[in-house]
Design a protein around this motif. Sequence first.
Motif, PDB file in Angstrom:
ATOM      1  N   THR A 102       0.811  -1.219   0.000  1.00 56.19           N
ATOM      2  CA  THR A 102       0.000   0.000   0.000  1.00 56.19           C
ATOM      3  C   THR A 102       0.844   1.270   0.000  1.00 56.19           C
ATOM      4  OG1 THR A 102      -0.086  -0.091   2.427  1.00 56.19           O
ATOM      5  CG2 THR A 102      -1.904  -1.131   1.206  1.00 56.19           C
ATOM      6  N   GLN A 103       2.151   1.124   0.078  1.00 50.13           N
ATOM      7  CA  GLN A 103       3.026   2.294   0.179  1.00 50.13           C
ATOM      8  C   GLN A 103       3.180   2.979  -1.180  1.00 50.13           C
ATOM      9  OE1 GLN A 103       6.776   1.499   2.055  1.00 50.13           O
ATOM     10  NE2 GLN A 103       7.616   3.541   1.650  1.00 50.13           N
ATOM     11  N   CYS A 104       3.203   4.312  -1.161  1.00 51.18           N
ATOM     12  CA  CYS A 104       3.484   5.094  -2.359  1.00 51.18           C
ATOM     13  C   CYS A 104       4.985   5.383  -2.395  1.00 51.18           C
ATOM     14  CB  CYS A 104       2.694   6.406  -2.352  1.00 51.18           C
ATOM     15  SG  CYS A 104       2.956   7.427  -3.830  1.00 51.18           S
ATOM     16  N   VAL A 105       5.624   5.044  -3.491  1.00 52.16           N
ATOM     17  CA  VAL A 105       7.068   5.236  -3.611  1.00 52.16           C
ATOM     18  C   VAL A 105       7.350   6.103  -4.834  1.00 52.16           C
ATOM     19  CG1 VAL A 105       7.669   3.092  -2.436  1.00 52.16           C
ATOM     20  CG2 VAL A 105       7.328   3.101  -4.912  1.00 52.16           C
ATOM     21  N   SER A 106       8.552   6.673  -4.856  1.00 50.72           N
ATOM     22  CA  SER A 106       8.913   7.619  -5.911  1.00 50.72           C
ATOM     23  C   SER A 106      10.137   7.151  -6.674  1.00 50.72           C
ATOM     24  CB  SER A 106       9.214   9.006  -5.306  1.00 50.72           C
ATOM     25  OG  SER A 106       8.107   9.519  -4.604  1.00 50.72           O
ATOM     26  N   ILE A 107      10.182   7.537  -7.932  1.00 46.60           N
ATOM     27  CA  ILE A 107      11.396   7.396  -8.727  1.00 46.60           C
ATOM     28  C   ILE A 107      11.782   8.791  -9.216  1.00 46.60           C
ATOM     29  CG2 ILE A 107      10.089   6.837 -10.840  1.00 46.60           C
ATOM     30  CD1 ILE A 107      12.534   5.178 -11.737  1.00 46.60           C
ATOM     31  N   TYR A 108      13.011   9.174  -8.938  1.00 46.85           N
ATOM     32  CA  TYR A 108      13.556  10.447  -9.399  1.00 46.85           C
ATOM     33  C   TYR A 108      14.547  10.153 -10.515  1.00 46.85           C
ATOM     34  CZ  TYR A 108      11.678  12.772  -5.233  1.00 46.85           C
ATOM     35  OH  TYR A 108      10.855  13.277  -4.268  1.00 46.85           O
ATOM     36  N   PHE A 109      14.464  10.918 -11.587  1.00 46.14           N
ATOM     37  CA  PHE A 109      15.415  10.720 -12.673  1.00 46.14           C
ATOM     38  C   PHE A 109      15.799  12.078 -13.260  1.00 46.14           C
ATOM     39  CE2 PHE A 109      11.098  10.020 -14.083  1.00 46.14           C
ATOM     40  CZ  PHE A 109      10.967  10.759 -15.256  1.00 46.14           C
ATOM     41  N   ALA A 110      17.092  12.199 -13.562  1.00 47.39           N
ATOM     42  CA  ALA A 110      17.619  13.462 -14.072  1.00 47.39           C
ATOM     43  C   ALA A 110      17.192  13.656 -15.521  1.00 47.39           C
ATOM     44  CB  ALA A 110      19.141  13.470 -13.962  1.00 47.39           C
ATOM     45  N   VAL A 111      16.651  14.835 -15.811  1.00 47.29           N
ATOM     46  CA  VAL A 111      16.226  15.177 -17.171  1.00 47.29           C
ATOM     47  C   VAL A 111      16.948  16.442 -17.604  1.00 47.29           C
ATOM     48  CG1 VAL A 111      14.288  15.778 -18.662  1.00 47.29           C
ATOM     49  CG2 VAL A 111      13.953  14.150 -16.790  1.00 47.29           C
ATOM     50  N   ASP A 112      17.595  16.385 -18.757  1.00 45.47           N
ATOM     51  CA  ASP A 112      18.230  17.569 -19.332  1.00 45.47           C
ATOM     52  C   ASP A 112      17.124  18.450 -19.908  1.00 45.47           C
ATOM     53  OD1 ASP A 112      19.581  19.466 -20.879  1.00 45.47           O
ATOM     54  OD2 ASP A 112      21.141  18.060 -21.476  1.00 45.47           O
ATOM     55  N   VAL A 113      16.948  19.642 -19.353  1.00 46.23           N
ATOM     56  CA  VAL A 113      15.835  20.513 -19.754  1.00 46.23           C
ATOM     57  C   VAL A 113      16.312  21.733 -20.536  1.00 46.23           C
ATOM     58  CG1 VAL A 113      14.315  19.775 -17.874  1.00 46.23           C
ATOM     59  CG2 VAL A 113      15.894  21.676 -17.493  1.00 46.23           C
ATOM     60  N   ARG A 114      17.526  21.695 -21.045  1.00 42.18           N
ATOM     61  CA  ARG A 114      18.047  22.842 -21.794  1.00 42.18           C
ATOM     62  C   ARG A 114      17.130  23.255 -22.933  1.00 42.18           C
ATOM     63  NH1 ARG A 114      22.443  20.419 -19.632  1.00 42.18           N
ATOM     64  NH2 ARG A 114      24.368  21.623 -19.279  1.00 42.18           N
ATOM     65  N   ARG A 115      16.548  22.270 -23.624  1.00 37.32           N
ATOM     66  CA  ARG A 115      15.671  22.572 -24.765  1.00 37.32           C
ATOM     67  C   ARG A 115      14.221  22.776 -24.354  1.00 37.32           C
ATOM     68  NH1 ARG A 115      19.007  24.435 -27.901  1.00 37.32           N
ATOM     69  NH2 ARG A 115      17.462  24.315 -29.571  1.00 37.32           N
ATOM     70  N   SER A 116      13.929  22.614 -23.072  1.00 42.10           N
ATOM     71  CA  SER A 116      12.542  22.749 -22.607  1.00 42.10           C
ATOM     72  C   SER A 116      12.188  24.180 -22.264  1.00 42.10           C
ATOM     73  CB  SER A 116      12.314  21.859 -21.377  1.00 42.10           C
ATOM     74  OG  SER A 116      12.574  20.509 -21.680  1.00 42.10           O
TER      75      SER A 116
END
Length: 446
Positions: free
Chosen positions: A281-295
């Motif tokens: 029942t636990q909510c867990v997270s995944i963090y991932f690095a995103v290059d946002v230079r073009r965003s």
Amino acid sequence: MEKAGLAEFNVEIVESCLVPPCLPSPRGTLYLSNLDNQPAMRMAFNTLLVYEACEHVLPDPAKTIREALSKVLVYYYPLAGRLRKKEDGKLQVECTGEGVLFVETMVDKNLSILGDLEQLKPSFKQLLFRFPSNTSIENVHPMVLQVNHFTCGGFVVAVSFHHSVFDGRGVGQFLKGLGEMARGHVKSSIEPIWDRELLKPRNILVHDLESIEKKIDSTSHSETAPIYKESIQMSLALDFETIKYVKDGIMSECLGICTTFEIFAALVWRARIKALEFPHTQCVSIYFAVDVRRSFNPPLPNGYYGNGIVAACAQAIVHDIINQPLSYLVNIIKKTKMSLTNKYLRSIIDTEQFPLNVYSNKANTILSDWRWLGFNEVDFGSGTPVNIYPMHWNENGFNLSNVFLFLHSSKRIDFGFNVITWMPPQEFNLFEIEIEAITNKYAMNG
């Protein structure tokens, strides 16, 4: 694991010096953006670039790289300065022109003693200069280079860079420029751009707090990541055939195009959560690095070497991570990447709503894709490295217990790519079993 004090090789320091720019450089203080000042960036990252002896071997790699360093610092002069902490606690760079710390060593063994670096051993720490953990920020250099000569003619360049000054792509750009100088170029092919003011907060704060707050981890926000002395650095190789089977299977499930990173981020997330047996029942997270230079609108200019990455956060219930099709997780990750719009990015810069310490919560899974940072393209005149490897061992143990890095495999193997992680051995064994079970399922259906 190697016993403390039992070294497989010995390293003798030949020279240690500061290398300043070869021409006078500007003085003054430079602004660091809020992306540079993210809490997660306040650390040094260490990487080994391994070069085998070859027919084009450099007669004196250290001399070549040291001379090239003095030339490239004319363009990257902030790296010859020092970090400073302002009254509000934020960091800036003082351009002092003092120089980059450069260390040259001799190793009493052949390069083969390192193997393919599939496991990091304590003796390897001799290959990298590290400041003591209690060193004040004012005495930490933005960049340190150590060139290690091996008896076979091969060499290892150890790079330590402070993440507050640039991200991995920025370091890759700098190192490629350093390599170009070493090969006789007059200047780097990519003009370096410092201009961190491009990411200054807006005077009138316009933000979507609801969308931001959903992304912020509400768990522990301690400034120091926990130490896991029982952890070891491990490598898991994924061969081309396995990658193809999994990608083909997921593409058919998703009925659309997915990147290799999205697919294998989902695979790692599921395998780790299942192996560690979190409550369903636990909510867990995944963090991932995103290059946002073009965003950004407009995008950050080509040559910008400051931090242009944001930690995207996707969340799910453990029950769904384990029981839903893997394509379910791929779509969550894909949608999270798509949510990093200019509006969202400008809002988190305005409000500084960054996750403070995602490393301290074991329920978080953290990923970063190093395959496209450019480290594998760094050529000082004798070809590109046969292997790239992070090195985060310190005297206290490992402090990245929930981090996974994707890297190119060694040139000697050409095996697809490697997943590097830091885990206690028993946890890694369970994780590896889960990875194998998932990949075998797709291979059987391929």
